[in-house]
Design a protein around this motif. Structure first.
Motif, mmCIF file in Angstrom:
data_model
loop_
_atom_site.group_PDB
_atom_site.id
_atom_site.type_symbol
_atom_site.label_atom_id
_atom_site.label_comp_id
_atom_site.label_asym_id
_atom_site.label_seq_id
_atom_site.Cartn_x
_atom_site.Cartn_y
_atom_site.Cartn_z
ATOM 1 N N HIS A 37 10.992 -2.595 -14.454
ATOM 2 C CA HIS A 37 9.730 -3.309 -14.366
ATOM 3 C C HIS A 37 9.577 -4.087 -13.072
ATOM 4 N N ARG A 38 10.697 -4.551 -12.494
ATOM 5 C CA ARG A 38 10.589 -5.367 -11.307
ATOM 6 C C ARG A 38 11.099 -4.662 -10.070
ATOM 7 N N ALA A 39 11.510 -3.386 -10.218
ATOM 8 C CA ALA A 39 12.066 -2.694 -9.059
ATOM 9 C C ALA A 39 11.019 -2.427 -8.004
ATOM 10 N N GLY A 40 9.873 -1.882 -8.433
ATOM 11 C CA GLY A 40 8.844 -1.527 -7.470
ATOM 12 C C GLY A 40 8.159 -2.710 -6.843
ATOM 13 N N ASN A 41 8.338 -3.928 -7.404
ATOM 14 C CA ASN A 41 7.710 -5.111 -6.810
ATOM 15 C C ASN A 41 8.194 -5.346 -5.388
ATOM 16 N N GLN A 42 9.440 -4.944 -5.090
ATOM 17 C CA GLN A 42 10.000 -5.191 -3.767
ATOM 18 C C GLN A 42 9.941 -3.959 -2.883
ATOM 19 N N ALA A 43 9.206 -2.928 -3.334
ATOM 20 C CA ALA A 43 9.205 -1.683 -2.578
ATOM 21 C C ALA A 43 8.620 -1.864 -1.186
ATOM 22 N N SER A 44 7.523 -2.629 -1.091
ATOM 23 C CA SER A 44 6.886 -2.796 0.209
ATOM 24 C C SER A 44 7.808 -3.477 1.200
ATOM 25 N N ARG A 45 8.651 -4.405 0.711
ATOM 26 C CA ARG A 45 9.521 -5.159 1.613
ATOM 27 C C ARG A 45 10.801 -4.388 1.924
ATOM 28 N N LEU A 46 11.284 -3.614 0.939
ATOM 29 C CA LEU A 46 12.572 -2.946 1.109
ATOM 30 C C LEU A 46 12.437 -1.567 1.717
ATOM 31 N N PHE A 47 11.271 -0.961 1.581
ATOM 32 C CA PHE A 47 11.103 0.412 2.048
ATOM 33 C C PHE A 47 10.947 0.403 3.554
ATOM 34 N N LYS A 48 11.855 1.001 4.276
ATOM 35 C CA LYS A 48 11.873 0.911 5.725
ATOM 36 C C LYS A 48 11.349 2.177 6.404
ATOM 37 N N SER A 49 10.918 3.168 5.650
ATOM 38 C CA SER A 49 10.450 4.392 6.262
ATOM 39 C C SER A 49 8.945 4.328 6.485
ATOM 40 N N SER A 50 8.336 5.459 6.854
ATOM 41 C CA SER A 50 6.919 5.490 7.170
ATOM 42 C C SER A 50 6.081 5.336 5.909
ATOM 43 N N HIS A 51 4.825 4.943 6.113
ATOM 44 C CA HIS A 51 3.927 4.776 4.967
ATOM 45 C C HIS A 51 3.648 6.108 4.292
ATOM 46 N N THR A 52 3.615 7.186 5.073
ATOM 47 C CA THR A 52 3.354 8.503 4.491
ATOM 48 C C THR A 52 4.418 8.883 3.475
ATOM 49 N N LEU A 53 5.679 8.598 3.797
ATOM 50 C CA LEU A 53 6.769 8.913 2.868
ATOM 51 C C LEU A 53 6.706 8.025 1.631
ATOM 52 N N GLN A 54 6.368 6.760 1.808
ATOM 53 C CA GLN A 54 6.255 5.874 0.649
ATOM 54 C C GLN A 54 5.077 6.288 -0.228
ATOM 55 N N GLN A 55 3.994 6.737 0.390
ATOM 56 C CA GLN A 55 2.842 7.203 -0.375
ATOM 57 C C GLN A 55 3.226 8.408 -1.230
ATOM 58 N N ALA A 56 3.956 9.365 -0.635
ATOM 59 C CA ALA A 56 4.402 10.537 -1.394
ATOM 60 C C ALA A 56 5.375 10.139 -2.495
ATOM 61 N N SER A 57 6.244 9.161 -2.222
ATOM 62 C CA SER A 57 7.195 8.700 -3.238
ATOM 63 C C SER A 57 6.471 8.039 -4.400
ATOM 64 N N THR A 58 5.447 7.252 -4.108
ATOM 65 C CA THR A 58 4.711 6.561 -5.163
ATOM 66 C C THR A 58 3.966 7.551 -6.048
ATOM 67 N N THR A 59 3.267 8.511 -5.447
ATOM 68 C CA THR A 59 2.542 9.503 -6.247
ATOM 69 C C THR A 59 3.509 10.342 -7.089
ATOM 70 N N SER A 60 4.648 10.719 -6.521
ATOM 71 C CA SER A 60 5.628 11.499 -7.287
ATOM 72 C C SER A 60 6.170 10.690 -8.459
ATOM 73 N N HIS A 61 6.429 9.406 -8.236
ATOM 74 C CA HIS A 61 6.957 8.563 -9.316
ATOM 75 C C HIS A 61 5.937 8.418 -10.441
ATOM 76 N N ILE A 62 4.682 8.159 -10.115
ATOM 77 C CA ILE A 62 3.668 7.988 -11.162
ATOM 78 C C ILE A 62 3.441 9.308 -11.895
ATOM 79 N N GLU A 63 3.479 10.416 -11.193
ATOM 80 C CA GLU A 63 3.335 11.718 -11.852
ATOM 81 C C GLU A 63 4.495 11.981 -12.809
ATOM 82 N N ASN A 64 5.704 11.571 -12.426
ATOM 83 C CA ASN A 64 6.845 11.692 -13.343
ATOM 84 C C ASN A 64 6.643 10.843 -14.591
ATOM 85 N N GLN A 65 6.103 9.635 -14.412
ATOM 86 C CA GLN A 65 5.847 8.766 -15.552
ATOM 87 C C GLN A 65 4.791 9.377 -16.476
#
Length: 928
Positions: free
Chosen positions: A805-833
């Protein structure tokens, strides 16, 4: 804390002059800029980085780490984001109106526009300059962005599509040489751009570029050397300039710095400068900054000094209020939706009445004073040993446990306190208060409570096999040989009496006399339960000679081969009946602890008339045989009872059925009235897990096979499916299991992964993983409203993912790669859910993740994926002769009702208004 404004405060040593020193940059810092709200500070340097700073809530003093001098930070500033995108030195930084965007320019000939609401996302990279870009400025209404470069050009860019609007070169054709910076400015009324380093008749000027047609017919003249920086006062002033005029005149105020070491102040209503300060510095002027009130100015030079200038309303006029300034912009440029929603472009036009009606229904953002807070605040929770499921217990910080060593010395027991997240404050004090400068040390006494314990502590050493006692070895043998965590059939089996019995067992299991008494009392049970062939034999030597125990590799066996039972009996002196725990060494699945009488609460409240309880009583003497009973009791009165031929090992039930698994591998099922529903089923081995939910029953045997039956239809849902494909290795075991109301089995392992079996696909599906990297990189929290009731707290998927529940709260601060990769990671995670909620047939969770998915797609503007969702929910518009495979419902929810609910979400982004209109009209047509 207000700034130091007079000489008295400057000479007062108790008044801090430097509030904070931030040393995160790796090279020279070229530019710093406050955001309009005063909440953030942006800095750019020669290390190619742009850093975003924010005040911390901790207001105490701290020294600068690594400083040779006694440098003390009065305020605490934290770097909340580091922006990486430039390939060269960053020379200028500019915040857009209302702090929605941040523009930075560099010697790599580019301008990067960042999304200030979601750092470090890049909005656009503007290319076109052929020289070093040394200055950027924003149109006050957010429609344009201007930049100036060493290529002798000033370029104006549209924020609608981030394309070039105009290139201005004529005033710079005569320019020879260059300056370190070219910081241009845009007037607060939006009428003019004033550039740096222009030439007119071989003389240095500050060129005025008019917004109307981008004409360059006027300039500021007077400086002897090239102009380096232009900064407009943020306010629009009003004053009666001419005595003959009855009405006051509105105008802007501009400060210009030059390489001639002088500073000039201009009013657009006057032809000559208001004031000129010659030889203010020993070197070129580098930067200028106005205060928020508009009456104070700070100017810095290459010589390392800063000058402070103070003005009065009689000198430069009376500033308009924020409301008057916004009304002026609205009258000139029209109303901008950019003020209310970050997804809206300032030049976007509403095209349909339906879209206009939807926009009018959108809730307005709350205003705090005069500043609109459009930045979403994300609350983060601290990590505890890398696990986000356990909150930090704050009370540990105020308690200290003290003990004594054998020689009388004090020992403080260390307590692990997880590192706290950076708690960030709001706007810094100079922007949020006007109290006089003051400085005092803390006089508050410590609140730590010292708890002294009358204990003697001794140093701990690692156990050595050679120095172990027989007692230690017996404990080693008593546990599962594979080292796997034992699973429990039902939580209700572990009653308070059973817990007390089992806890007393291990302390006395190693005694030779007790071991002999156990063998004597249970010799008959041993003979009856002993397997015909044993491949593993273990003996407990009770003499003085201790044999070397086998290594762990030798005792480990291949998973789910022929089971070998190793009975280990636990006996307590206070217990009349002995309990037996049988562990299957090869499978690692443990049988539940069997006592003489076991009870399970099915429904109702304990000790009330509505209480419904199942009771299992084993080992009832009946002449030459031993029988066993299963009875159902409501409110202390027996409803029915049934006699079993074999000893029961686990029971379960609910208001629809009752069932029991026995030691002879049999499994019996009963109706609510106690009627046997079928002859006893024969399992492949003894049951290790038993669950009931509705009319569904789930059994996992000791050999690792899964069964699920629907007793209402008397059919098997899952037939003898092996767990060997999901449990691999000697260290993996089942940590928990459950059965949903829809008859979906869920198996959770000690490696953090959870599985379910899909009989339609005929294979296991992974539905959750504690170490899922997609979850750690997902930023779906940014699109969940604060006032949204979080349905993740209930449901089968939520129970499996409570640690997330609290893992993704820090994603913006901890994620050090490009926004495009984070965008793809977020959509993939929600689709898995979404897929997991669909497999578990959890309708509420599916709806929550679908709406979250749409919110994120709308936020990111991913039109193709939004169309895919809408097409599935809308279905075919016309009936055809062929049968359609489209189902109007999903998990008992009407798809078109879901579409009706997500259409207003799509309408929040004006760029998707045509998509909104398209599906809105189709949905209305289908309904009519």
């Amino acid at each position: 804390m207000s700034p130091v404004r007079d000489e008295k405060d400057e000479k007062d040593n108790s008044v801090p002059k430097m509030l904070c020193q931030m040393d995160n940059h790796l090279a020279c810092v070229n530019c710093v800029r406050w955001s309009y709200s005063g909440k953030y500070l942006a800095s750019g340097g020669d290390d190619k980085l742009v850093m975003i700073w924010q005040t911390g809530k901790y207001s105490g003093m701290s020294s600068v780490f690594g400083s040779s001098t006694k440098v003390v930070n009065v305020e605490q500033w934290k770097c909340v984001s580091t922006l990486r995108g430039h390939l060269g030195d960053v020379l200028d930084v500019a915040w857009s109106p209302h702090d929605a965007w941040l523009a930075t320019c560099s010697i790599d000939n580019t301008i990067v526009v960042w999304n200030a609401l979601k750092f470090p996302e890049q909005i656009a990279v503007l290319r076109g300059h052929t020289g070093l870009v040394k200055g950027v400025t924003w149109d006050p209404v957010g429609k344009y962005l201007a930049s100036q470069s060493d290529d002798k050009s000033l370029r104006v860019w549209r924020t609608l599509d981030w394309q070039l609007e105009e290139t201005i070169t004529e005033p710079f054709d005569e320019c020879g040489g260059t300056t370190h910076v070219l910081r241009l400015g845009w007037s607060p009324d939006g009428y003019y751009i004033v550039s740096a380093h222009a030439m007119n008749n071989s003389g240095p000027t500050a060129q005025i570029v008019e917004r109307d047609g981008w004409k360059t017919s006027m300039d500021f003249v007077g400086h002897r050397k090239a102009v380096t920086v232009v900064r407009f006062n943020p306010n629009i002033f009003c004053k009666r300039i001419k005595k003959s005029s009855e009405k006051p005149q509105q105008y802007s105020c501009c400060a210009i710095g030059s390489r001639d070491r002088s500073l000039s102040i201009w009013l657009t209503a006057l032809k000559r400068p208001l004031v000129v300060t010659h030889d203010l510095f020993a070197n070129s002027v580098l930067d200028i900054s106005w205060s928020k009130t508009g009456f104070e100015l700070l100017c810095c030079s290459w010589d390392g000094t800063v000058a402070f200038l103070d003005f009065t309303s009689d000198e430069i006029g009376t500033p308009l209020t924020l409301e008057e300034k916004q009304k002026l912009h609205q009258n000139i440029y029209g109303k901008s939706l950019f003020l209310n929603n970050s997804n809206h472009n300032p030049a976007q036009i509403i095209e349909t009445p339906a879209m206009l009606k939807l926009q009018q229904q959108q809730p307005k953002p709350r205003e705090n004073g005069t500043q609109v807070n459009v930045t979403p605040v994300k609350q983060t929770q601290p990590l505890v040993n890398g696990d986000m499921s356990t909150p930090v217990k704050q009370q540990y910080g105020n308690k200290q446990i003290e003990t004594r060593t054998p020689d009388g010395r004090r020992r403080i027991t260390p307590i692990f306190i997880a590192p706290q997240p950076d708690e960030l404050g709001e706007a810094p004090l100079p922007f949020s208060t006007t109290r006089p400068p003051m400085f005092s040390s803390s006089t508050e006494q410590s609140k730590i409570v010292v708890e002294k314990k009358n204990e003697v502590t001794v140093p701990h050493r690692l156990d050595d096999t050679r120095s172990r006692s027989p007692k230690d070895i017996s404990k080693k043998i008593e546990g599962p040989s594979t080292g796997m965590t034992p699973i429990q059939a039902m939580s209700a089996l572990d009653g308070k009496s059973d817990k007390s019995k089992s806890s007393a067992g291990p302390t006395s299991a190693a005694s030779p006399s007790v071991e002999k008494s156990i063998e004597k009392e249970n010799s008959q049970e041993k003979d009856s339960n002993k397997p015909k062939s044993l491949s593993v034999k273990r003996k407990l030597d009770t003499g003085d000679k201790i044999k070397r125990p086998r290594k762990e590799k030798e005792t480990s066996r291949t998973l789910f081969t022929t089971p070998v039972a190793v009975p280990v009996h636990v006996h307590s002196a206070t217990e009349k009946e002995s309990t037996s725990k049988i562990i299957y060494a090869s499978s690692g699945l443990q049988l539940p602890v069997v006592s003489r009488v076991t009870t399970v609460q099915i429904s109702g409240t304990i000790d009330t008339d509505s209480s419904l309880v199942l009771e299992l009583e084993n080992n009832i003497p009946a002449g030459s045989v031993t029988l066993h009973k299963l009875r159902c009791v409501r409110g202390g009165k027996q409803l029915w009872e049934s006699v079993l031929a074999s000893r029961g090992i686990c029971i379960a039930g609910n208001s629809h059925l009752a069932c029991v698994a026995c030691e002879d591998h049999s499994f019996s099922m009963f109706s609510p009235s106690g009627r046997r529903l079928s002859p006893s089923l024969v399992l492949d081995s003894k049951a290790s897990v038993l669950h009931c939910s509705g009319y569904f029953v789930m059994v996992v045997t000791c050999q690792g096979n899964l069964f699920v039956w629907n007793l209402q239809s008397m059919k098997a849902v899952i037939k003898n499916e092996s767990l060997v494909s999901i449990i691999s290795g000697n260290t993996v075991s089942i940590s928990s299991s459950s059965l949903t109301e829809q008859g979906i089995p869920v198996i959770s392992l000690n490696n953090g992964k959870s599985y379910t079996f899909n009989p339609d696909l005929g294979c296991w599906l992974i539905i959750s993983s504690k170490q899922d990297p997609l979850d750690r990189c997902s930023d779906y929290h940014s699109c969940i409203p604060k006032d949204n009731t979080d349905v993740r707290d209930s449901g089968p998927l939520a129970l499996l993912q409570s640690h997330k529940h609290r893992a993704g709260n820090q994603a913006s601060r901890l994620f050090k790669s490009s926004h495009t990769l984070q965008q793809a990671s977020t959509t993939s995670h929600i689709e898995n859910q979404l897929a997991a909620a669909l497999v578990l047939k959890s309708g509420k969770e599916y709806k929550f993740w679908l709406i979250t998915y749409v919110r994120y797609l709308v936020q990111e503007g991913l039109e193709l994926k939004i169309r895919d969702v809408c097409d599935d929910l809308l279905g075919p518009l016309y009936k055809t002769s062929t049968n359609s495979v489209w189902d109007a419902h999903i998990l008992c929810i009407r798809k078109r009702s879901l579409l009706e609910e997500i259409l207003p979400i799509i309408g929040t982004n004006l760029r998707l208004q045509r998509l909104f209109t398209e599906y809105k009209e189709q949905l209305d047509m289908v309904r009519s």
